[in-house]
Design a protein around this motif. Structure first.
Motif, mmCIF file in Angstrom:
data_model
loop_
_atom_site.group_PDB
_atom_site.id
_atom_site.type_symbol
_atom_site.label_atom_id
_atom_site.label_comp_id
_atom_site.label_asym_id
_atom_site.label_seq_id
_atom_site.Cartn_x
_atom_site.Cartn_y
_atom_site.Cartn_z
ATOM 1 N N MET A 279 38.844 36.015 26.390
ATOM 2 C CA MET A 279 39.662 36.575 27.427
ATOM 3 C C MET A 279 40.391 35.457 28.173
ATOM 4 O O MET A 279 41.545 35.631 28.559
ATOM 5 C CB MET A 279 38.787 37.402 28.364
ATOM 6 N N ASP A 280 39.709 34.336 28.387
ATOM 7 C CA ASP A 280 40.343 33.207 29.066
ATOM 8 C C ASP A 280 41.587 32.755 28.325
ATOM 9 O O ASP A 280 42.621 32.480 28.940
ATOM 10 C CB ASP A 280 39.365 32.038 29.215
ATOM 11 N N VAL B 189 37.036 38.744 38.554
ATOM 12 C CA VAL B 189 36.549 38.475 37.207
ATOM 13 C C VAL B 189 35.036 38.668 37.198
ATOM 14 O O VAL B 189 34.328 38.118 38.041
ATOM 15 C CB VAL B 189 36.895 37.028 36.766
ATOM 16 N N LEU C 262 44.421 35.200 28.947
ATOM 17 C CA LEU C 262 45.005 35.055 30.275
ATOM 18 C C LEU C 262 45.839 33.784 30.399
ATOM 19 O O LEU C 262 46.786 33.733 31.179
ATOM 20 C CB LEU C 262 43.915 35.078 31.340
ATOM 21 N N LEU D 173 49.851 36.209 34.348
ATOM 22 C CA LEU D 173 48.915 37.274 34.016
ATOM 23 C C LEU D 173 47.584 37.120 34.741
ATOM 24 O O LEU D 173 47.010 38.094 35.216
ATOM 25 C CB LEU D 173 48.692 37.294 32.499
ATOM 26 N N LYS D 174 47.099 35.897 34.861
ATOM 27 C CA LYS D 174 45.802 35.666 35.492
ATOM 28 C C LYS D 174 45.800 36.131 36.952
ATOM 29 O O LYS D 174 44.798 36.670 37.441
ATOM 30 C CB LYS D 174 45.420 34.194 35.403
ATOM 31 N N SER D 175 46.914 35.968 37.635
ATOM 32 C CA SER D 175 46.971 36.369 39.041
ATOM 33 C C SER D 175 46.904 37.892 39.213
ATOM 34 O O SER D 175 46.639 38.383 40.301
ATOM 35 C CB SER D 175 48.242 35.824 39.697
ATOM 36 N N ARG D 176 47.144 38.633 38.157
ATOM 37 C CA ARG D 176 47.078 40.098 38.229
ATOM 38 C C ARG D 176 45.648 40.624 38.143
ATOM 39 O O ARG D 176 45.401 41.799 38.340
ATOM 40 C CB ARG D 176 47.915 40.714 37.115
ATOM 41 N N PHE D 177 44.710 39.740 37.807
ATOM 42 C CA PHE D 177 43.297 40.109 37.706
ATOM 43 C C PHE D 177 42.486 39.206 38.632
ATOM 44 O O PHE D 177 41.836 38.262 38.193
ATOM 45 C CB PHE D 177 42.798 39.952 36.260
#
Length: 118
Positions: A1-2, A18, A5, A11-15
């Protein structure tokens, strides 16, 4: 998953939240296997249980398996082994109750579909 992202920096800022799920231990994997087998009214011979435990120790100890989904892995091993046992009994034309309910070490399908006898 890392890795997924990291493909898109935004994209990472949308999740923001964690959740990290730790892998199951070998003991927990054996409990999963046992539960699956009991639900289907199967049991492992002592030799098959030993071989499964050894295999899970080997597989979970490999540091190169970053994306190892060990819960799914043990489920797949059990399902493939049940099919293997069915084929063994069909070809041997042996259908007594004890044989139908017992998975032997020769029935275990471990690592890429290979049969492992003990």
């Amino acid at each position: 998953m890392d890795n997924f992202l990291m493909l898109n920096p935004g994209l990472k800022s949308r999740f923001p939240l964690v959740i990290d799920f730790k892998d199951y231990t070998v003991s927990e994997l054996l409990q999963i296997a046992d539960k699956m087998l009991k639900e289907r009214q199967y049991e492992l011979t002592k030799e098959a249980l030993y071989k499964l435990r050894q295999h899970l120790n080997d597989v979970t100890g490999q540091s190169s398996l970053q994306a190892f989904s060990n819960g799914r892995y043990v489920r797949n091993v059990i399902e493939k082994s049940i099919r293997s046992q069915a084929m063994r009994l069909l070809s041997a034309n042996k259908f007594d109750r004890e044989e139908l309910m017992t998975l032997k070490s020769i029935d275990l399908i471990l690592a890429d579909g290979e049969k492992v006898s003990f």
